[in-house]
Design a protein around this motif. Structure first.
Motif: not given
Length: 369
Positions: A209-219, A221-233
């Motif tokens: 869940m975190d990795l699919r939105v750049h590491g975490a939701t919201g704005y 702190d992030r402990k890890t790097l993620g990517i933009n990978s979301r199934l759209d509506e």
């Protein structure tokens, strides 16, 4: 008679009103990312698969990459997988910085041979990435036994096996994480790219869940790097409609496969076996054919659709040569690469079309009856 390899328009026409109504509804709502359609679809698909959690992502490839990342797999680690599959099964391992370690496939099938796994395990092995190719589940009991013995994670690449079963359990919902693709040609296909990760483990669920939105939701702190990978509506909404028909479509595919076995019996072809403890979903109907290349040319001349899945096994790709040792030997994967041929199969293919496919193949092999 001209026979297409696949005709998506036929399936679309059957659901046209439902699909177009949903498209208009989403357009009017103006919610396109991480909205109510995705939330509902994740719950519905998790229930269908018998998994606790489902996370919609942008593609099957991303599902594999995010699953590997969620397990903390990266540089210095090794992941055992099949030598014969779609490119992303091995490519995802390399993308996270790990080493793919290939094993041969079964002599009479297309999935990895569990008897070859332990030979490749080292102190660096972290996981087994098992592929359920063409809609048939791999032999999971043996894989699980080996994974438990050596304390390895299991990632299931079920990108071609939505709805398939192994001893009553859905393929992809047996290991630690399961990955699916909603590419339009799949048994459950969207209107573009899309993917899914399922798991029963809260920690892995939160990690994906975190990795699919750049590491975490919201704005924050992030402990890890993620990517933009979301199934759209849009994809989620359309897949919700299609999911209702999935078992019906698989039933039809299995009937079409049985018909091919009747029509093609006695020819120099290895036909896919329908094992009693498996439910093959027949994402593809792949045979091993003598004189494959000549047969392919003959089918092309007669306007019969086909595909070659896959003309190279992984150890034959230049980009994977760094991972191959002089002692590696993959005779069954090489045989499959030389002889594989996928025939037209989809829920709407007609009896007459299947009979035409069989007639042309028999003509090629000198049997005009």
């Amino acid at each position: 008679m001209k026979v297409p390899f696949l005709d998506l328009k036929r399936g679309y026409e059957e659901l046209k009103t439902e699909l177009e109504t949903k498209l208009l509804e989403i357009a009017q709502n103006q919610r396109y990312i991480l909205g109510p359609e995705l939330n509902a679809f994740e719950k519905e698909i998790a229930d269908y698969l018998g998994a606790k959690y489902a996370i919609g992502v942008a593609s099957g490839t991303d599902a594999l990459i995010l699953s590997l990342k969620a397990l903390g797999i990266g540089p210095g680690d090794e992941v055992i997988t099949t030598d014969y599959s779609f490119f992303s099964s091995a490519g995802a391992i390399v993308w996270v910085g790990a080493k793919p370690v290939f094993v041969d496939i079964e002599p009479a099938g297309f999935n990895l041979d569990p008897g070859e796994i332990e030979k490749k395990i080292t102190e660096r092995t972290k996981a087994i990435l098992v592929v359920h190719l063409f809609g048939e589940s791999a032999e999971m009991d043996e894989v699980i036994k080996i994974a438990k013995k050596h304390k390895l994670f299991i990632i299931e690449d079920a990108c071609q096996a939505m709805g398939a079963e192994y001893k009553g359990k859905k393929a992809g919902a047996i290991g630690d994480l399961g990955c699916y693709s909603f590419y339009p040609t799949k048994v459950l296909g969207g209107f573009g790219d899309g993917g899914l990760v399922v798991t029963d483990y809260p920690a892995f669920y939160q990690a994906v869940m975190d990795l699919r939105v750049h590491g975490a939701t919201g704005y924050g702190d992030r402990k890890t790097l993620g990517i933009n990978s979301r199934l759209d509506e849009i994809q989620a909404g359309l897949l919700r409609i299609k999911l209702k028909y999935l078992d019906q479509w698989i039933k039809k595919r299995r009937e079409k496969a049985d018909r091919y076995r009747e029509l093609l019996g006695g020819l120099p072809l290895m036909l896919p076996e329908d094992k009693t403890y498996l439910k093959h979903s027949y994402n593809s109907f792949v045979v091993l054919a003598e004189k494959r290349d000549e047969l392919a040319e003959f089918l092309k001349k007669k306007e019969i659709g086909f595909a070659i899945y896959y003309p190279r096994s992984f150890h034959q790709f230049s980009c994977f040569q760094q991972f191959i040792s002089k002692n590696d030997y993959f005779p069954n994967a090489e045989k499959a690469s030389r002889k594989c041929l996928a025939l037209p199969i989809f829920p709407e293919i007609t009896d007459a079309e299947q009979e035409t496919v069989a007639k042309v193949i028999r003509e090629f092999y000198g049997e005009n009856n």
